[in-house]
Design an enzyme around this catalytic site. Structure first.
Site, PDB file in Angstrom:
ATOM      1  N   SER A 177       0.842  -1.194   0.000  1.00 23.78           N
ATOM      2  CA  SER A 177       0.000   0.000   0.000  1.00 23.78           C
ATOM      3  C   SER A 177       0.879   1.246   0.000  1.00 23.78           C
ATOM      4  CB  SER A 177      -0.903  -0.028   1.231  1.00 23.78           C
ATOM      5  OG  SER A 177      -0.879   1.194   1.908  1.00 23.78           O
ATOM      6  N   SER A 178       0.266   2.353  -0.383  1.00 25.93           N
ATOM      7  CA  SER A 178       1.039   3.598  -0.497  1.00 25.93           C
ATOM      8  C   SER A 178       1.533   4.112   0.855  1.00 25.93           C
ATOM      9  CB  SER A 178       0.198   4.666  -1.188  1.00 25.93           C
ATOM     10  OG  SER A 178      -0.998   4.870  -0.475  1.00 25.93           O
ATOM     11  N   TYR A 209       1.977  -1.464   9.928  1.00 20.16           N
ATOM     12  CA  TYR A 209       1.637  -2.071   8.633  1.00 20.16           C
ATOM     13  C   TYR A 209       2.712  -1.725   7.598  1.00 20.16           C
ATOM     14  CZ  TYR A 209      -0.983  -2.887   4.323  1.00 20.16           C
ATOM     15  OH  TYR A 209      -1.382  -3.321   3.081  1.00 20.16           O
ATOM     16  N   LYS A 265       5.157  -4.174   5.344  1.00 22.60           N
ATOM     17  CA  LYS A 265       5.110  -4.188   3.874  1.00 22.60           C
ATOM     18  C   LYS A 265       6.470  -3.818   3.272  1.00 22.60           C
ATOM     19  CE  LYS A 265       1.057  -5.723   3.067  1.00 22.60           C
ATOM     20  NZ  LYS A 265       0.842  -6.931   2.260  1.00 22.60           N
ATOM     21  N   HIS A 290     -11.582   1.878   6.397  1.00 22.52           N
ATOM     22  CA  HIS A 290     -10.991   3.068   5.793  1.00 22.52           C
ATOM     23  C   HIS A 290     -12.090   4.108   5.539  1.00 22.52           C
ATOM     24  CE1 HIS A 290      -7.568   0.332   4.825  1.00 22.52           C
ATOM     25  NE2 HIS A 290      -6.899   1.414   5.138  1.00 22.52           N
TER      26      HIS A 290
HETATM   27  P1  GDP Z   1      -5.232   6.491   5.920  1.00 24.80           P
HETATM   28  O1  GDP Z   1      -5.329   6.856   4.454  1.00 24.80           O
HETATM   29  O2  GDP Z   1      -4.198   5.443   6.196  1.00 24.80           O
HETATM   30  O3  GDP Z   1      -5.057   7.715   6.785  1.00 24.80           O
HETATM   31  O4  GDP Z   1      -6.579   5.765   6.332  1.00 24.80           O
HETATM   32  P2  GDP Z   1      -8.134   6.104   6.438  1.00 24.80           P
HETATM   33  O5  GDP Z   1      -8.813   5.744   5.153  1.00 24.80           O
HETATM   34  O6  GDP Z   1      -8.618   5.405   7.661  1.00 24.80           O
HETATM   35  O7  GDP Z   1      -8.253   7.672   6.698  1.00 24.80           O
HETATM   36  C1  GDP Z   1      -8.065   8.626   5.689  1.00 24.80           C
HETATM   37  C2  GDP Z   1      -8.501  10.006   6.159  1.00 24.80           C
HETATM   38  O8  GDP Z   1      -9.921  10.044   6.255  1.00 24.80           O
HETATM   39  C3  GDP Z   1      -7.972  10.425   7.553  1.00 24.80           C
HETATM   40  O9  GDP Z   1      -7.656  11.803   7.479  1.00 24.80           O
HETATM   41  C4  GDP Z   1      -9.196  10.201   8.434  1.00 24.80           C
HETATM   42  O10 GDP Z   1      -9.194  11.027   9.602  1.00 24.80           O
HETATM   43  C5  GDP Z   1     -10.313  10.618   7.491  1.00 24.80           C
HETATM   44  N1  GDP Z   1     -11.649  10.146   7.865  1.00 24.80           N
HETATM   45  C6  GDP Z   1     -12.763  10.911   7.909  1.00 24.80           C
HETATM   46  N2  GDP Z   1     -13.825  10.203   8.325  1.00 24.80           N
HETATM   47  C7  GDP Z   1     -13.384   8.926   8.522  1.00 24.80           C
HETATM   48  C8  GDP Z   1     -14.044   7.742   8.938  1.00 24.80           C
HETATM   49  O11 GDP Z   1     -15.213   7.710   9.242  1.00 24.80           O
HETATM   50  N3  GDP Z   1     -13.271   6.608   9.008  1.00 24.80           N
HETATM   51  C9  GDP Z   1     -11.926   6.625   8.671  1.00 24.80           C
HETATM   52  N4  GDP Z   1     -11.235   5.477   8.731  1.00 24.80           N
HETATM   53  N5  GDP Z   1     -11.293   7.751   8.297  1.00 24.80           N
HETATM   54  C10 GDP Z   1     -12.002   8.890   8.220  1.00 24.80           C
END
Ligand code: GDP
Length: 311
Positions: free
Chosen positions: A108-109, A137, A141, A180
């Site tokens: 993953s990135s 993680y 990776k 996510h």
């Molecule tokens: P990341 O790309 O590894 O940071 O993983 P995530 O997909 O969990 O989060 C991406 C971004 O989306 C972060 O800035 C989170 O704070 C934001 N975010 C906003 N709402 C949500 C939510 O309901 N769930 C998650 N997982 N992230 C959220």
């Protein structure tokens, strides 16, 4: 890879593995090998070696991993490290020892440094500190990429590591605590519509930028890489465009026809500020994505509605 190749897809129950199996079937590959977690626990070295000795796959796609969003990652670093290291060590080592001709290792990135120059090129690997919320993680990776590169250098194995950007699609994890952001937003908007609510709560400030790729596009890229003749060791897979979490939330509201508003809970972490991949390397090989974000969100929502009994 030919239509007769025995292709083992590790992690076929997950979002990525199942997208790859669907794609292989559609293309007419007839010897696709899968094992459920109950049939083969990839964390067990002996069991994995016995499986490889018996089945002798020609091609291996390693889409098996413990994955999760920003919360799951930061709360369970031990499990993210141990399980991912065990799975990938076992699969990669057995692939080398039992004559696998081609292996695709998926990561993953988040393996790239938190403050890597954007868009992130493959050369940025190990050039700076990682984002702490998904360090466990990422470290696992990175070890997998290094193992594939070491097998290529020391034993001439054509093992490829592909690093996709944030993925989404059918069979994603829609649990609000461990998912996510994109599946979380789909679920939050769905529930807000159902309950007649006027807003959805989005974590963080809304300003981090993220790039999203549909799992079917990743499956397409995976087949492309396995069939390519050019040697490649590490390659990014993305769509080449990112947007803010606020824009993403607004897009999900629009596609799901919800007229309410996103509100932001800044007590939750933002994570890395930006994570846009440079996809020049795979583009130069001749691959590009084909599923626009709004189309992908709509398709994923349709899957969610059809399969979400119990959510
Ligand atoms: P990341 O790309 O590894 O940071 O993983 P995530 O997909 O969990 O989060 C991406 C971004 O989306 C972060 O800035 C989170 O704070 C934001 N975010 C906003 N709402 C949500 C939510 O309901 N769930 C998650 N997982 N992230 C959220």
């Amino acid at each position: 890879m030919t239509f007769d190749s025995k292709i083992f897809v590790a992690g076929h129950c997950g979002m990525v593995g199942s997208a790859i199996v669907r794609r292989l079937e559609r293309e007419g590959f007839s010897r696709i090998i899968v094992r459920s977690r109950r049939e083969l626990d990839l964390r067990g070295r002996v069991a994995v070696r016995e499986f490889f000795a018996e089945v002798r796959p020609d091609v291996v796609i390693d889409a098996a991993a413990r994955v999760g969003g920003i919360m799951a990652n930061s709360e369970k670093p031990v499990e993210f490290l141990l399980e991912n290291l065990a799975i990938q060590n076992n699969v990669i080592e057995a692939s080398a020892d039992y004559g696998v001709q081609k292996l695709l290792f998926l990561g993953s990135s988040c393996i790239y440094p938190k403050l890597a120059p954007q868009p992130i090129r493959e050369e940025s690997l190990l050039s700076g500190p990682l984002e702490p919320t998904n360090e466990a993680y990422a470290i696992a990776k990175i070890a997998g990429i290094k193992l594939c590169q070491a097998y290529a250098r020391e034993y001439g194995k054509p093992f490829i590591s592909a690093m996709p950007t944030n993925l989404y699609g059918p069979k994603d994890n829609f649990d609000l605590h461990t998912s996510h952001v994109l599946p979380a937003l789909i679920r939050k908007v769905h529930e807000a519509k159902k309950n007649g609510a006027s807003e959805i709560v989005v974590w963080g400030s809304g300003s981090p930028r993220r790039e999203f790729l549909h799992a079917d596009d990743l499956a397409d890229a995976s087949l492309f890489l396995l069939q390519a003749h050019e040697p490649v060791d590490l390659v990014n897979i993305g769509c080449g465009e990112d947007l803010t979490i606020r824009e993403l939330a607004e897009t999900v509201c629009r596609v799901l026809e919800f007229s309410g508003q996103p509100v932001f809970d800044t007590s939750k972490p933002d994570g890395t500020p930006r994570k846009l991949l440079d996809i020049g390397r795979i583009r130069a090989m001749g691959w590009k994505p084909s599923i626009p974000l709004e189309v992908g969100i709509k398709k994923t929502y349709e899957w969610f509605i059809a399969f979400s009994e119990g959510f």
